[in-house]
Design a protein around this motif. Structure first.
Motif, PDB file in Angstrom:
ATOM      1  N   ARG A   1     -13.452 -17.433  29.354  1.00  0.00           N
ATOM      2  CA  ARG A   1     -12.487 -18.152  28.515  1.00  0.00           C
ATOM      3  C   ARG A   1     -11.762 -19.233  29.309  1.00  0.00           C
ATOM      4  O   ARG A   1     -11.405 -20.282  28.768  1.00  0.00           O
ATOM      5  CB  ARG A   1     -11.471 -17.185  27.900  1.00  0.00           C
ATOM      6  CG  ARG A   1     -12.074 -16.234  26.894  1.00  0.00           C
ATOM      7  CD  ARG A   1     -11.027 -15.517  26.082  1.00  0.00           C
ATOM      8  NE  ARG A   1     -10.361 -16.414  25.145  1.00  0.00           N
ATOM      9  CZ  ARG A   1      -9.440 -16.023  24.265  1.00  0.00           C
ATOM     10  NH1 ARG A   1      -9.067 -14.757  24.225  1.00  0.00           N
ATOM     11  NH2 ARG A   1      -8.876 -16.882  23.447  1.00  0.00           N
TER      12      ARG A   1
ATOM     13  N   ASN B   1     -14.748 -11.719  30.655  1.00  0.00           N
ATOM     14  CA  ASN B   1     -14.331 -12.438  29.446  1.00  0.00           C
ATOM     15  C   ASN B   1     -13.263 -13.485  29.782  1.00  0.00           C
ATOM     16  O   ASN B   1     -13.304 -14.618  29.304  1.00  0.00           O
ATOM     17  CB  ASN B   1     -13.816 -11.413  28.426  1.00  0.00           C
ATOM     18  CG  ASN B   1     -12.888 -12.015  27.388  1.00  0.00           C
ATOM     19  OD1 ASN B   1     -13.241 -12.978  26.703  1.00  0.00           O
ATOM     20  ND2 ASN B   1     -11.692 -11.460  27.274  1.00  0.00           N
ATOM     21  N   TRP B   2     -12.313 -13.100  30.650  1.00  0.00           N
ATOM     22  CA  TRP B   2     -11.238 -14.035  30.992  1.00  0.00           C
ATOM     23  C   TRP B   2     -11.754 -15.190  31.843  1.00  0.00           C
ATOM     24  O   TRP B   2     -11.274 -16.316  31.715  1.00  0.00           O
ATOM     25  CB  TRP B   2     -10.088 -13.292  31.683  1.00  0.00           C
ATOM     26  CG  TRP B   2      -9.344 -12.390  30.749  1.00  0.00           C
ATOM     27  CD1 TRP B   2      -9.043 -12.651  29.442  1.00  0.00           C
ATOM     28  CD2 TRP B   2      -8.820 -11.094  31.028  1.00  0.00           C
ATOM     29  NE1 TRP B   2      -8.369 -11.588  28.905  1.00  0.00           N
ATOM     30  CE2 TRP B   2      -8.214 -10.619  29.832  1.00  0.00           C
ATOM     31  CE3 TRP B   2      -8.795 -10.283  32.160  1.00  0.00           C
ATOM     32  CZ2 TRP B   2      -7.595  -9.377  29.749  1.00  0.00           C
ATOM     33  CZ3 TRP B   2      -8.177  -9.045  32.072  1.00  0.00           C
ATOM     34  CH2 TRP B   2      -7.577  -8.597  30.888  1.00  0.00           C
TER      35      TRP B   2
ATOM     36  N   TYR C   1     -13.644  -7.205  30.451  1.00  0.00           N
ATOM     37  CA  TYR C   1     -12.599  -8.154  30.050  1.00  0.00           C
ATOM     38  C   TYR C   1     -12.330  -9.175  31.156  1.00  0.00           C
ATOM     39  O   TYR C   1     -11.999 -10.319  30.889  1.00  0.00           O
ATOM     40  CB  TYR C   1     -11.305  -7.411  29.679  1.00  0.00           C
ATOM     41  CG  TYR C   1     -11.066  -7.305  28.180  1.00  0.00           C
ATOM     42  CD1 TYR C   1     -11.869  -6.498  27.385  1.00  0.00           C
ATOM     43  CD2 TYR C   1     -10.040  -8.025  27.559  1.00  0.00           C
ATOM     44  CE1 TYR C   1     -11.653  -6.395  26.017  1.00  0.00           C
ATOM     45  CE2 TYR C   1      -9.819  -7.927  26.190  1.00  0.00           C
ATOM     46  CZ  TYR C   1     -10.625  -7.115  25.427  1.00  0.00           C
ATOM     47  OH  TYR C   1     -10.406  -7.032  24.064  1.00  0.00           O
TER      48      TYR C   1
ATOM     49  N   ARG D   1     -16.435 -10.035  26.038  1.00  0.00           N
ATOM     50  CA  ARG D   1     -15.345  -9.520  25.214  1.00  0.00           C
ATOM     51  C   ARG D   1     -15.873  -8.454  24.235  1.00  0.00           C
ATOM     52  O   ARG D   1     -15.292  -7.372  24.103  1.00  0.00           O
ATOM     53  CB  ARG D   1     -14.708 -10.702  24.481  1.00  0.00           C
ATOM     54  CG  ARG D   1     -13.841 -10.377  23.305  1.00  0.00           C
ATOM     55  CD  ARG D   1     -12.513  -9.754  23.707  1.00  0.00           C
ATOM     56  NE  ARG D   1     -11.969  -9.045  22.557  1.00  0.00           N
ATOM     57  CZ  ARG D   1     -11.388  -9.648  21.521  1.00  0.00           C
ATOM     58  NH1 ARG D   1     -11.208 -10.953  21.537  1.00  0.00           N
ATOM     59  NH2 ARG D   1     -10.944  -8.944  20.504  1.00  0.00           N
TER      60      ARG D   1
END
Lengths: 212, 10
Positions: A169, A165-166, A162, A5
């Motif tokens: 997460r 990042n996802w 990203y 991120r």
């Protein structure tokens, strides 16, 4: 906040600043699609309206303000200060072909049918395709300045980071936002062809030029 | 709305 991120955000910031510096130092916005820059300004404006309604963190607020400020500074450069150097003849992508379907889709597929949420969704969908006028311009002229390719590389890299990042997460926080993920995938895929040219040409010291 | 993910990303 994880490493993907953070590096994603920094990559995005790098792209925006590279573009501003390129225009400022060369006193020229040749080869830059003003239409893509308008779309990015619309993206930031419609997404960051929550600056007025909620506070998340100093980092979050500062980055949003910087992104919006830089987007409008870029527009000022392209359409006012360095307007004479703007290559409008080659910037002929029809943005209504993006705005209309993206607008329609954001009304149909969103997390909540409220004005702020629809505008946020609109910005996510629009961002995924906002680079198309720029890529169209390059395909039309058949070449791009090396500094412009650095800009595009960091702009594409940001959404790819990203995606990681996802994934992070989802595994560690159980968090996922399907709208952002699908749009982010589309956005990243649009850059794949460019990434290939960037790695095989620009990083080897050659100018990015397309076969006629 | 609890179905709306929080907007902490950029």
């Amino acid at each position: 906040m994880n490493v993907f991120r953070l590096t994603g955000d920094l990559s995005h910031l790098a792209a925006i600043i590279i573009l501003l510096l390129k225009i400022w130092k060369t006193r020229s916005c040749a080869g830059i699609s003003g239409k893509s820059q308008i779309l990015f300004a619309v993206v930031f404006t419609s997404r960051y309206l929550d600056l007025l309604t909620s506070f998340i963190s100093l980092y979050n607020t500062s980055m949003k303000v910087i992104y919006i400020g830089c987007a409008y500074a870029t527009l000022y450069f392209v359409y006012m200060k360095f307007k004479a150097t703007y290559d409008g003849n080659h910037d002929t992508f029809r943005v209504e072909f993006l705005l209309v379907p993206v607008g329609g889709l954001s009304f149909l597929v969103n997390h909540d049918f409220s004005p702020l949420e629809i505008l946020w969704t609109f910005s996510i969908y629009l961002e995924s395709v906002a680079i198309l006028p720029q890529l169209f311009m390059i395909s039309k002229t058949g070449e791009a300045e090396t500094i412009t390719t650095h800009y595009l590389f960091f702009l594409g890299l940001y959404r790819a980071l990203y995606l990681f990042n996802w994934i992070w997460r989802f595994y560690f926080e159980g968090f996922f936002d399907m709208i952002a993920i699908v749009a982010g995938l589309v956005q990243t895929i649009l850059y794949c062809d460019f990434f290939y040219l960037y790695i095989t040409k620009v990083l080897k010291g050659k100018k990015l030029s397309l076969p006629a | 709305d609890e179905d709306v993910p929080t907007k902490d990303e950029l």
